[in-house]
Design an enzyme around this catalytic site. Structure first.
Site, short mmCIF file in Angstrom:
data_model
loop_
_atom_site.label_atom_id
_atom_site.label_comp_id
_atom_site.label_asym_id
_atom_site.label_seq_id
_atom_site.Cartn_x
_atom_site.Cartn_y
_atom_site.Cartn_z
N PRO A 10 0.72 -1.21 -0.04
CA PRO A 10 0.09 -0.01 0.03
C PRO A 10 0.90 1.30 0.08
O PRO A 10 1.77 1.27 0.70
CB PRO A 10 -0.90 0.01 1.27
CG PRO A 10 -0.20 -1.08 2.04
CD PRO A 10 0.52 -2.04 1.35
N ASN A 11 0.32 2.21 -0.69
CA ASN A 11 0.88 3.63 -0.87
C ASN A 11 1.94 3.67 -1.83
O ASN A 11 2.62 4.91 -1.64
CB ASN A 11 1.04 4.13 0.56
CG ASN A 11 -0.28 4.32 1.31
OD1 ASN A 11 -1.45 4.87 0.77
ND2 ASN A 11 -0.24 3.83 2.50
N TYR A 23 11.00 8.67 1.46
CA TYR A 23 11.12 7.64 0.54
C TYR A 23 11.81 8.20 -0.75
O TYR A 23 12.05 7.36 -1.73
CB TYR A 23 9.56 7.30 0.13
CG TYR A 23 8.99 6.73 1.38
CD1 TYR A 23 9.58 5.70 2.11
CD2 TYR A 23 7.78 7.32 1.88
CE1 TYR A 23 8.86 5.08 3.23
CE2 TYR A 23 7.20 6.88 3.09
CZ TYR A 23 7.70 5.58 3.61
OH TYR A 23 7.27 5.25 4.56
N ASN A 74 7.63 -5.61 -0.68
CA ASN A 74 7.81 -4.55 0.08
C ASN A 74 6.32 -4.65 0.42
O ASN A 74 5.40 -3.80 -0.23
CB ASN A 74 8.15 -3.20 -0.63
CG ASN A 74 8.19 -2.05 0.38
OD1 ASN A 74 7.49 -2.21 1.46
ND2 ASN A 74 8.76 -1.04 -0.06
N ALA A 77 2.98 -0.55 5.10
CA ALA A 77 2.60 -0.79 6.44
C ALA A 77 1.80 -2.09 6.86
O ALA A 77 1.96 -2.17 8.16
CB ALA A 77 1.51 0.59 6.72
N GLU A 98 11.75 -9.72 2.17
CA GLU A 98 11.16 -8.32 2.61
C GLU A 98 12.20 -7.11 2.16
O GLU A 98 13.38 -7.34 2.65
CB GLU A 98 10.91 -8.56 3.97
CG GLU A 98 10.18 -7.17 4.55
CD GLU A 98 10.13 -7.47 6.19
OE1 GLU A 98 10.37 -8.37 6.65
OE2 GLU A 98 9.76 -6.33 6.46
N ARG A 107 12.99 4.28 12.62
CA ARG A 107 11.93 5.16 12.43
C ARG A 107 11.14 5.07 13.85
O ARG A 107 11.50 4.66 14.82
CB ARG A 107 10.98 5.07 11.18
CG ARG A 107 12.00 5.35 10.22
CD ARG A 107 11.08 5.08 8.69
NE ARG A 107 10.08 5.90 8.57
CZ ARG A 107 9.12 5.90 7.82
NH1 ARG A 107 9.12 4.78 6.74
NH2 ARG A 107 8.05 6.66 7.77
C1 DQA Z 1 8.05 1.06 3.78
C2 DQA Z 1 8.23 1.13 5.47
C3 DQA Z 1 6.69 1.18 6.05
O1 DQA Z 1 6.99 1.46 7.41
C4 DQA Z 1 5.75 1.97 5.48
O2 DQA Z 1 4.63 1.90 5.92
C5 DQA Z 1 5.71 2.09 4.19
C6 DQA Z 1 6.99 1.93 3.25
C7 DQA Z 1 9.29 1.36 3.08
O3 DQA Z 1 9.44 0.87 2.11
O4 DQA Z 1 10.43 2.02 3.73
O5 DQA Z 1 4.68 2.23 3.32
O6 DQA Z 1 7.57 -0.19 3.72
#
Ligand code: DQA
Length: 146
Positions: A10-11, A23, A74, A77, A98, A107
């Site tokens: 996600p995202n 990022y 990846n 979250a 992963e 973080r």
């Molecule tokens: C992430 C790290 C996660 O904590 C976060 O929620 C993401 C991106 C990363 O690639 O750094 O969406 O997976």
């Protein structure tokens, strides 16, 4: 030829504009292009998917049983929340690596735990798009030597 599923959670479709201080400014298309180039060098096939839905990610992992030798993942979250994705990884009997763009250990405290890492063959975190490339190298070597 080895087949690898690259799965973005996600995202990650918003990379490029999403919190660039954390990022970076590369888009998901940029990362996919780097992965495709590396796959050619490694002489492997990659299929790349992104989903914001936990259900679709689980289904992609299930389908990977039929064609993939490994998964580069990846989970975004869901890394920190999803018992269902952890169970899917355990169920499929395919090596999963992963990866994270950011260093999740540096973080917020809720990001420091990965529910998925214990059922993956390894995790790479903190190297931006290089995390994916390092992960693809490691996954390929692992599959070829097993
Ligand atoms: C992430 C790290 C996660 O904590 C976060 O929620 C993401 C991106 C990363 O690639 O750094 O969406 O997976």
């Amino acid at each position: 030829m080895l087949n690898v599923l690259v799965l973005h959670g996600p995202n990650l479709n918003l990379l490029g504009t999403r919190e660039p201080d954390i990022y970076g400014t590369e888009t998901l298309a940029d990362i996919d292009s780097l992965l495709t180039t590396l796959a050619k060098e490694l002489k492997i096939m990659v299929r790349i998917k992104q989903s914001n839905s936990e259900e679709k990610l689980i289904e992609a992992l299930h389908s990977a049983r039929e064609w993939a030798n490994g998964v580069l993942f990846n989970p975004g979250a869901f890394t920190h929340t999803s018992v269902a994705l952890r169970d899917a990884i355990s169920a499929i009997n395919i090596p999963v690596v992963e990866v994270h763009l950011s260093n999740i250990h540096a973080r917020e405290s809720f990001r420091r735990e990965s529910l998925l890492a214990p059922v993956c063959i390894g995790s790479i975190s903190g190297f931006g798009s290089q995390s994916y490339l390092l992960g693809l190298h490691a996954l390929t070597t692992n599959i070829q030597s097993s």
